[in-house]
Design an enzyme around this catalytic site. Structure first.
Site, PDB file in Angstrom:
ATOM      1  N   ASP A 225      51.684  40.291  48.623  1.00  0.00           N
ATOM      2  CA  ASP A 225      51.270  40.566  47.246  1.00  0.00           C
ATOM      3  C   ASP A 225      52.473  41.214  46.565  1.00  0.00           C
ATOM      4  OD1 ASP A 225      48.797  39.708  48.024  1.00  0.00           O
ATOM      5  OD2 ASP A 225      47.775  41.615  47.751  1.00  0.00           O
ATOM      6  N   ASP A 380      38.648  35.271  44.477  1.00  0.00           N
ATOM      7  CA  ASP A 380      38.551  36.726  44.646  1.00  0.00           C
ATOM      8  C   ASP A 380      37.102  37.171  44.432  1.00  0.00           C
ATOM      9  OD1 ASP A 380      41.396  37.093  44.887  1.00  0.00           O
ATOM     10  OD2 ASP A 380      41.560  36.820  42.731  1.00  0.00           O
TER      11      ASP A 380
HETATM   12  O1  1PR Z   1      44.644  35.022  38.794  1.00  0.00           O
HETATM   13  O2  1PR Z   1      45.986  32.957  39.049  1.00  0.00           O
HETATM   14  O3  1PR Z   1      47.018  35.022  38.135  1.00  0.00           O
HETATM   15  O4  1PR Z   1      46.397  34.845  40.522  1.00  0.00           O
HETATM   16  C1  1PR Z   1      46.528  36.170  40.899  1.00  0.00           C
HETATM   17  C2  1PR Z   1      46.542  36.211  42.400  1.00  0.00           C
HETATM   18  O5  1PR Z   1      46.834  37.544  42.791  1.00  0.00           O
HETATM   19  C3  1PR Z   1      45.215  35.837  43.010  1.00  0.00           C
HETATM   20  O6  1PR Z   1      45.448  34.995  44.108  1.00  0.00           O
HETATM   21  C4  1PR Z   1      44.621  37.171  43.480  1.00  0.00           C
HETATM   22  O7  1PR Z   1      43.966  37.008  44.733  1.00  0.00           O
HETATM   23  C5  1PR Z   1      45.857  38.029  43.666  1.00  0.00           C
HETATM   24  N1  1PR Z   1      45.626  39.434  43.317  1.00  0.00           N
HETATM   25  C6  1PR Z   1      45.426  39.913  42.066  1.00  0.00           C
HETATM   26  N2  1PR Z   1      45.314  41.259  42.138  1.00  0.00           N
HETATM   27  C7  1PR Z   1      45.417  41.611  43.418  1.00  0.00           C
HETATM   28  C8  1PR Z   1      45.373  42.974  43.950  1.00  0.00           C
HETATM   29  O8  1PR Z   1      45.398  43.197  45.160  1.00  0.00           O
HETATM   30  N3  1PR Z   1      45.278  43.951  43.063  1.00  0.00           N
HETATM   31  N4  1PR Z   1      45.791  40.420  45.485  1.00  0.00           N
HETATM   32  C9  1PR Z   1      45.619  40.464  44.178  1.00  0.00           C
HETATM   33  C10 1PR Z   1      44.971  39.789  46.248  1.00  0.00           C
HETATM   34  C11 1PR Z   1      44.428  39.449  48.342  1.00  0.00           C
HETATM   35  C12 1PR Z   1      44.983  38.867  49.519  1.00  0.00           C
HETATM   36  C13 1PR Z   1      45.387  39.913  50.497  1.00  0.00           C
HETATM   37  C14 1PR Z   1      44.312  39.780  51.537  1.00  0.00           C
HETATM   38  C15 1PR Z   1      44.676  40.277  52.859  1.00  0.00           C
HETATM   39  N5  1PR Z   1      45.405  39.977  47.509  1.00  0.00           N
HETATM   40  O9  1PR Z   1      45.737  37.779  49.415  1.00  0.00           O
HETATM   41  O10 1PR Z   1      46.665  39.677  50.867  1.00  0.00           O
HETATM   42  O11 1PR Z   1      43.133  40.393  51.060  1.00  0.00           O
HETATM   43  O12 1PR Z   1      44.829  41.655  52.845  1.00  0.00           O
HETATM   44  P1  1PR Z   1      44.561  42.507  54.145  1.00  0.00           P
HETATM   45  O13 1PR Z   1      44.946  41.659  55.318  1.00  0.00           O
HETATM   46  O14 1PR Z   1      45.475  43.678  54.022  1.00  0.00           O
HETATM   47  O15 1PR Z   1      43.114  42.887  54.139  1.00  0.00           O
HETATM   48  P2  1PR Z   1      45.977  34.455  39.025  1.00  0.00           P
END
Ligand code: 1PR
Length: 528
Positions: A225, A380
């Site tokens: 991320d 999400d």
């Molecule tokens: O909406 O097309 O602009 O895409 C934004 C992207 O960014 C989406 O794929 C969304 O999942 C991601 N995103 C947005 N905000 C966050 C955040 O964390 N604040 N991250 C975010 C999402 C989720 C996972 C993470 C897993 C594994 N991250 O990909 O890496 O949950 O984590 P873990 O193993 O530590 O539990 P758009």
């Protein structure tokens, strides 16, 4: 000198980078004459058979290519670059013929398994060929395709692989060689194969008693991320249930290029970058992610996915950019797949309202140009407890294996946009199904409740989605130990599992996950 036939669709940068990594000199075809003056020709094909053949026609490449091939000059085709050698493809609705060098056709996979066939699969070798010199019998290569060749004459089959049934995965005749898999994305084994092509004086092969290779493995994906921290530096961060701030500051877990290189060395099967503030920034205005991709793709030879901010956008001067502008820039920079989050929810809601495919949505357009295998939908969702299925009419309600705070036995998973900030009136199962219908090739299934908790994947959610789509599902969010990976692979149909926190904090190594999975008889790729 290696001549590379780039017809302008998708990611040839990875092939160029892989060739550079093995020290090859490269010349890129810019005129039809370049084909006939090649010493050795590589033809990497991506996207769609029909559009590939049309572009080859428009560029007047067909005649010199046929002449080159008929003269038995050294040739290596990759993926569609192999399919192009055959007479016809069922992918071509207008029945545009292929180059017709080999008799046979290209047909879609007919299997119960998710299609595209995506991931690391083994090869059964049917001929001894210099192209495969030094490659271990149990080596796996990266495949991503929905159609496969069916040669009329079996003596051109170099390797077969199994996905539901056995299909030809590489061919060899004289100096013409080609593979369905992508050596440029297949780590060490892939680089070895490319080096064999570059070095070989002759590519002639002879039949052998077929050897048996490995089967398809489950994929372990490291997720980065990425966002700017408060000092403006691009960092890898990680949230707890999407909250990436600790004592007010954005958590900094490392530099994207360094971490991606480390995960490649440690045996990750894929790397995903999510530009998590992409929903409010516009990628084309500020392109640090593009630089990251360019740098990573120079040293990381496994598939790279990029997500965040893939949508259309109008700038302050009223100029509109399409999602295609963003993705073509990412593909040129080294991405193999793009992941669409928020915009997929808007597209699906619109489609559910009208029931009409417009062909204009980002999902449809990217699939048409780059192929469905290049489009991942990142979901999400958040769990919503209900006391009975009737309480969430119109949504896919699940009888949960857990119990809600007020003793509820049922729940549904509500999709969100803008990184979990806004909840939308659509559930995860419906979103996945609609996006599949619009052409998407893979689902990245996050879970806000589990993200960063280390409590394990949400098996209820993953089973529900994976049981209702025919495309591969990547389980994401909550991995805390190697056992969580075996649990998700043995109890759900997930084809891949993604983790972030445990890898970034070095709590669990990718290799430990794979060793555990091997011990549990879950097939995984070991080595690099
Ligand atoms: O909406 O097309 O602009 O895409 C934004 C992207 O960014 C989406 O794929 C969304 O999942 C991601 N995103 C947005 N905000 C966050 C955040 O964390 N604040 N991250 C975010 C999402 C989720 C996972 C993470 C897993 C594994 N991250 O990909 O890496 O949950 O984590 P873990 O193993 O530590 O539990 P758009």
């Amino acid at each position: 000198m290696i001549t590379l036939l780039d017809y302008g669709a998708g990611n040839v940068r990875s092939v160029i980078n892989a060739l550079k990594a093995i020290g090859a000199r490269i010349h890129i075809v810019s005129r039809p004459e370049d084909i006939l003056s090649a010493e050795k020709l590589i033809f990497p094909g991506v996207g769609n058979f029909e559009s590939m053949m049309q572009v080859l026609h428009e560029k007047n490449y067909i005649v010199p290519l046929q002449e080159y091939l008929k003269a038995d000059r050294p040739f290596f085709g990759i993926c569609l670059g192999m399919q192009a050698l055959f007479e016809t493809s069922a992918e071509s609705k207008s029945q545009t013929p292929g180059l017709g060098i080999f008799q046979g056709e290209v047909l879609p996979f007919e299997t119960e398994l998710p299609v595209p066939h995506m991931g690391w699969n083994g090869i059964n070798t049917h001929r001894q060929c210099p192209l495969l010199k030094g490659i271990a019998q149990d080596a796996r290569f990266y495949f991503v395709h929905s159609y496969h060749i069916v040669p009329k004459k079996k003596d051109i089959i170099l390797t077969t692989s199994t996905y539901g049934y056995e299909f030809a995965s590489a061919v060899s005749k004289g100096n013409i060689t080609a593979t369905q898999f992508h050596p440029e994305k297949s780590g060490k084994a892939g680089l070895q194969l490319l080096e064999n092509f570059v070095q070989a004086k002759s590519l002639h092969s002879k039949p052998i008693t077929p050897t048996k290779g490995a089967g398809l493995s489950k994929r372990i994906i490291a997720c980065l991320d990425v966002r700017s921290n408060d000092d403006g530096d691009l960092v890898v961060t990680k949230g707890d249930q999407y909250d990436v701030r600790e004592k007010g500051n954005v958590r900094n877990l490392g530099k994207p290029v360094e971490l991606a290189s480390r995960y490649f060395q440690e045996g990750a099967d894929e790397i995903t970058f999510l530009n998590i503030t992409g929903f409010r920034d516009f990628p084309l205005e500020d392109m640090p992610m593009r630089t990251v991709l360019e740098q990573v793709s120079e040293k990381v030879f496994i598939p790279l996915t990029i997500g965040g901010g893939i949508r259309s956008y109008t700038d302050s001067n009223g100029k509109t950019y399409s999602a295609m502008d963003v993705v073509s820039c990412y593909f040129r920079s080294g991405a193999d797949k793009v992941s669409i989050g928020s915009d997929a929810v808007h597209i699906a809601l619109q489609y559910l309202k009208t029931g009409k495919k417009t062909g204009q949505s980002a999902i449809e357009q990217i699939c048409a140009r780059y192929g469905k295998q290049a489009v991942v939908i990142s979901i999400d969702p958040k769990r919503v407890w209900v006391s009975s299925p009737g309480q969430a009419k119109g949504h896919h309600v699940i009888q949960s294996t857990e119990t809600g705070p007020n003793g509820e036995r049922y729940c549904w998973y509500q999709c969100t946009v803008q990184g979990g900030r806004k909840s939308m009136d659509i559930d995860a199962v419906t979103l996945a199904r609609v996006c599949q219908e619009l052409g998407a090739g893979e689902i990245l299934l996050n879970c806000i409740d589990r993200d960063g908790t280390g409590n394990g994947f949400d098996l209820d959610l993953i089973s529900a989605v994976a049981d209702h789509v025919d495309i591969p599902v990547i389980a994401s969010s909550g991995a805390g130990s190697p056992e969580h990976f075996s649990e998700v692979f043995t109890t759900t149909r997930a084809q891949a599992a993604l983790a972030a926190g445990i890898f970034h904090r070095q709590e669990v190594a990718i290799d430990s996950v794979k060793q555990h999975l091997s011990a549990q008889k879950v097939p995984v790729r070991v080595g690099k």
